[in-house]
Design a protein around this motif. Structure first.
Motif, PDB file in Angstrom:
ATOM      1  N   GLU A   1      -4.366  -5.217   3.747  1.00  0.00           N
ATOM      2  CA  GLU A   1      -3.873  -3.699   3.299  1.00  0.00           C
ATOM      3  C   GLU A   1      -2.730  -4.133   2.084  1.00  0.00           C
ATOM      4  O   GLU A   1      -1.896  -4.944   2.101  1.00  0.00           O
ATOM      5  CB  GLU A   1      -3.111  -3.030   4.424  1.00  0.00           C
ATOM      6  CG  GLU A   1      -3.105  -1.498   4.225  1.00  0.00           C
ATOM      7  CD  GLU A   1      -2.785  -0.789   5.368  1.00  0.00           C
ATOM      8  OE1 GLU A   1      -3.308  -0.988   6.471  1.00  0.00           O
ATOM      9  OE2 GLU A   1      -1.678   0.003   5.404  1.00  0.00           O
TER      10      GLU A   1
ATOM     11  N   ASP B   1       2.384  -1.084   0.360  1.00  0.00           N
ATOM     12  CA  ASP B   1       2.815   0.363   0.137  1.00  0.00           C
ATOM     13  C   ASP B   1       1.881   1.283  -0.724  1.00  0.00           C
ATOM     14  O   ASP B   1       2.447   2.089  -1.530  1.00  0.00           O
ATOM     15  CB  ASP B   1       4.150   0.105  -0.667  1.00  0.00           C
ATOM     16  CG  ASP B   1       5.207   1.383  -0.223  1.00  0.00           C
ATOM     17  OD1 ASP B   1       5.329   1.802   0.639  1.00  0.00           O
ATOM     18  OD2 ASP B   1       5.965   1.936  -1.127  1.00  0.00           O
ATOM     19  N   TRP B   2       0.650   1.407  -0.471  1.00  0.00           N
ATOM     20  CA  TRP B   2      -0.511   2.104  -1.334  1.00  0.00           C
ATOM     21  C   TRP B   2       0.061   3.439  -1.018  1.00  0.00           C
ATOM     22  O   TRP B   2       0.750   3.715  -0.075  1.00  0.00           O
ATOM     23  CB  TRP B   2      -1.677   2.046  -0.735  1.00  0.00           C
ATOM     24  CG  TRP B   2      -1.998   1.755   0.840  1.00  0.00           C
ATOM     25  CD1 TRP B   2      -2.007   0.973   1.800  1.00  0.00           C
ATOM     26  CD2 TRP B   2      -2.400   3.241   1.441  1.00  0.00           C
ATOM     27  NE1 TRP B   2      -2.312   1.660   2.828  1.00  0.00           N
ATOM     28  CE2 TRP B   2      -2.485   2.792   2.827  1.00  0.00           C
ATOM     29  CE3 TRP B   2      -2.669   4.669   0.954  1.00  0.00           C
ATOM     30  CZ2 TRP B   2      -2.777   3.830   3.591  1.00  0.00           C
ATOM     31  CZ3 TRP B   2      -2.977   5.603   1.702  1.00  0.00           C
ATOM     32  CH2 TRP B   2      -3.158   5.279   3.205  1.00  0.00           C
ATOM     33  N   SER B   3      -0.373   4.517  -1.983  1.00  0.00           N
ATOM     34  CA  SER B   3       0.056   5.744  -1.710  1.00  0.00           C
ATOM     35  C   SER B   3      -1.398   6.687  -1.950  1.00  0.00           C
ATOM     36  O   SER B   3      -2.381   5.861  -2.535  1.00  0.00           O
ATOM     37  CB  SER B   3       0.918   6.212  -2.891  1.00  0.00           C
ATOM     38  OG  SER B   3       0.592   5.743  -4.126  1.00  0.00           O
ATOM     39  N   CYS B   4      -1.462   7.925  -1.503  1.00  0.00           N
ATOM     40  CA  CYS B   4      -2.609   8.917  -1.968  1.00  0.00           C
ATOM     41  C   CYS B   4      -3.016   8.952  -3.329  1.00  0.00           C
ATOM     42  O   CYS B   4      -2.222   8.690  -4.252  1.00  0.00           O
ATOM     43  CB  CYS B   4      -2.004  10.177  -1.489  1.00  0.00           C
ATOM     44  SG  CYS B   4      -3.434  11.258  -1.784  1.00  0.00           S
TER      45      CYS B   4
END
Lengths: 186, 289
Positions: B37, B40-43
């Motif tokens: 993953e 801290d990925w975001s939308c």
């Protein structure tokens, strides 16, 4: 459908402005109607997709920006894909929606759609990701008439653990808030 | 092969389409890829950002590409086609527009991620793991007819996404064939389900999905396979409402392609999330023997 436009209120600058903002060659359209023929939502629209392009071409700014059509476009991009002149019609709808919001001209009859977009983006702004329960909550507060329509599916969602009440906050949510600030419309 | 994983909001645990994410991860453990993953990925902003604010939409998407490059991923998997489409379009937009690129870099406070390759789930499976599937397949569903439904976002705009045929795509059909079921010919492969209108204009979604379900039924489908959380929600979650509105009965299971692959690999249906659907999936599970 026959439409009447008051030509006194048109301005030739509109097409230029749209072209400059988006790079979309609006003048290329020769009104073949292929976009409208393939549009899945055309049956609900006040102007057909090809008519929207025509409105832009003749500079009927108000008619285009206050149309329901620009909000009903589902962004499926069938129109742009099939256009023989490669006019990016779906992308044009994005630009027109953006302009309509900037000028406060969004058609109030499609308020459900604009309220959904607002609720969605507020959730992203606040948490960095979508928190479905809280987004839904804000949307239903904004559009109370829709409050009951999804109740039938809620128990299943909750029972299957598909509606988490914990917001999905990311570490960099302050950075996301700054993105929203920097990208605020003029 | 190690690939950056961008799940997106809809398919993470505790979200409406979590079984898509769950099944992709389960299957990846068996055939690959090794996924990590993106921290801290975001939308990506999905439909609401691009429908209302181009700069915001681009910045929200590109932030994730920049994070992926910061962590040195060469390729990322985004199983949700709304995400993969937005990431790819935004990457192209900053590649082609120097002014926008500067504005986005100012907003995300990082260099734009212009190099990382973004792939959808069908692309990853078809490009890298068809042989793996053939070697590890444990069960088949002979004579089980599957309507492969691609929707809009996997194939359009074709010149930007460069994935499969926008009118008659084949990649999911090939996967279905490889896992021992029978893809059918039908006319609604890339018709729109109404996507993001599920809450705001449910009436539009109900009409469009009724047409799609009818098309699948007439073509003799036992199930519809999808690779998009929005297609799934509209066809599965709304199926009862459609039946009520049009006074008819469909009862067609809507399954993610990753769930079907999982069944063929011998994975348990509950671990794949097949118990989370609205329309009962027992007939699909039973078909795999």
């Amino acid at each position: 459908m026959k439409i009447k436009i008051n030509l006194d209120n048109t301005s030739s600058d509109f097409a230029k402005e749209v072209e400059k903002r988006s790079g979309i060659k609006v003048k290329e359209c020769y009104q073949c109607g292929k976009c409208t023929a393939g549009c899945p939502v055309a049956y609900e629209m006040d102007y057909m997709p090809n008519q929207i392009i025509r409105l832009v071409q003749i500079g009927a700014r108000r008619e285009a920006l206050t149309s329901r059509t620009i909000w009903l476009c589902a962004s499926c991009i069938t129109c742009s894909t099939r256009c023989p002149k490669e006019v990016k019609i779906a992308e044009l709808m994005d630009v027109l929606r953006e302009m309509a919001l900037e000028e406060n001209l969004a058609n109030p009859l499609e308020k459900n759609i604009t309220a959904f977009h607002e609720s969605f983006l507020n959730s992203v702004k606040k948490h960095g990701r979508i928190s479905e329960v809280w987004m839904l909550n804000e949307y239903k507060m904004k559009r109370p008439k829709t409050a009951l329509q999804d109740l039938a599916v809620a128990p299943h969602m909750i029972a299957k653990g598909k509606l988490s009440f914990l917001p999905h906050d990311i570490k960099g949510k302050d950075a996301i808030a700054r993105i929203f600030k920097k990208c605020k419309p003029k | 092969m190690k690939i950056g994983y961008y799940p997106g909001c809809a398919i993470t645990k505790g979200s409406s389409s979590e079984e898509y994410g769950t099944s992709v991860m389960r299957v990846s453990k068996v055939i690959g890829p090794e996924i990590e993953e993106i921290p801290d990925w975001s939308c990506c902003g999905a439909s609401s950002a691009h429908a209302t604010n181009h700069k915001l939409s681009t910045a929200l998407s590109v932030r994730n590409l920049s994070l992926a490059e910061k962590h040195e991923y060469k390729e990322i998997l985004a199983p949700c086609p709304m995400c993969s489409q937005r990431l790819i379009i935004s990457q192209k937009d900053v590649q082609e527009d120097a002014v926008l690129k500067r504005e986005v870099e100012d907003a995300i406070e990082m260099p734009c991620g212009t190099k990382v390759k973004v792939s959808n789930y069908l692309e990853i499976v078809k490009n890298y793991y068809m042989d793996e599937i053939k070697q590890k397949i444990k069960k088949t569903a002979k004579g089980f007819k599957v309507a492969c439904y691609y929707g809009c976002l996997l194939v359009r705009p074709p010149k930007v996404l460069k994935f499969d045929d926008p009118e008659d795509p084949q990649s999911m059909d090939e996967i279905v064939r490889a896992i021992g079921a029978e893809p059918i010919e039908w006319e609604f492969k890339t018709n729109c389900c109404g996507g993001g209108f599920t809450l705001s204009r449910t009436d539009v979604v109900v009409k469009l999905t009724n047409d799609i379900l009818e098309g699948a039924e007439e073509a003799g489908a036992h199930a519809i396979a999808v690779a998009c959380p929005m297609c799934h929600a509209n066809l599965d979650m709304r199926q009862k409402k459609i039946e009520k509105e049009y006074k008819r009965k469909f009862n067609i299971p809507i399954v993610y392609i990753s769930e079907l692959i999982g069944l063929a690999l011998g994975l348990g249906p509950i671990g794949l999330g097949l118990d989370k659907h609205f329309v009962d999936t027992k007939s699909v599970v039973d078909a795999y023997t």
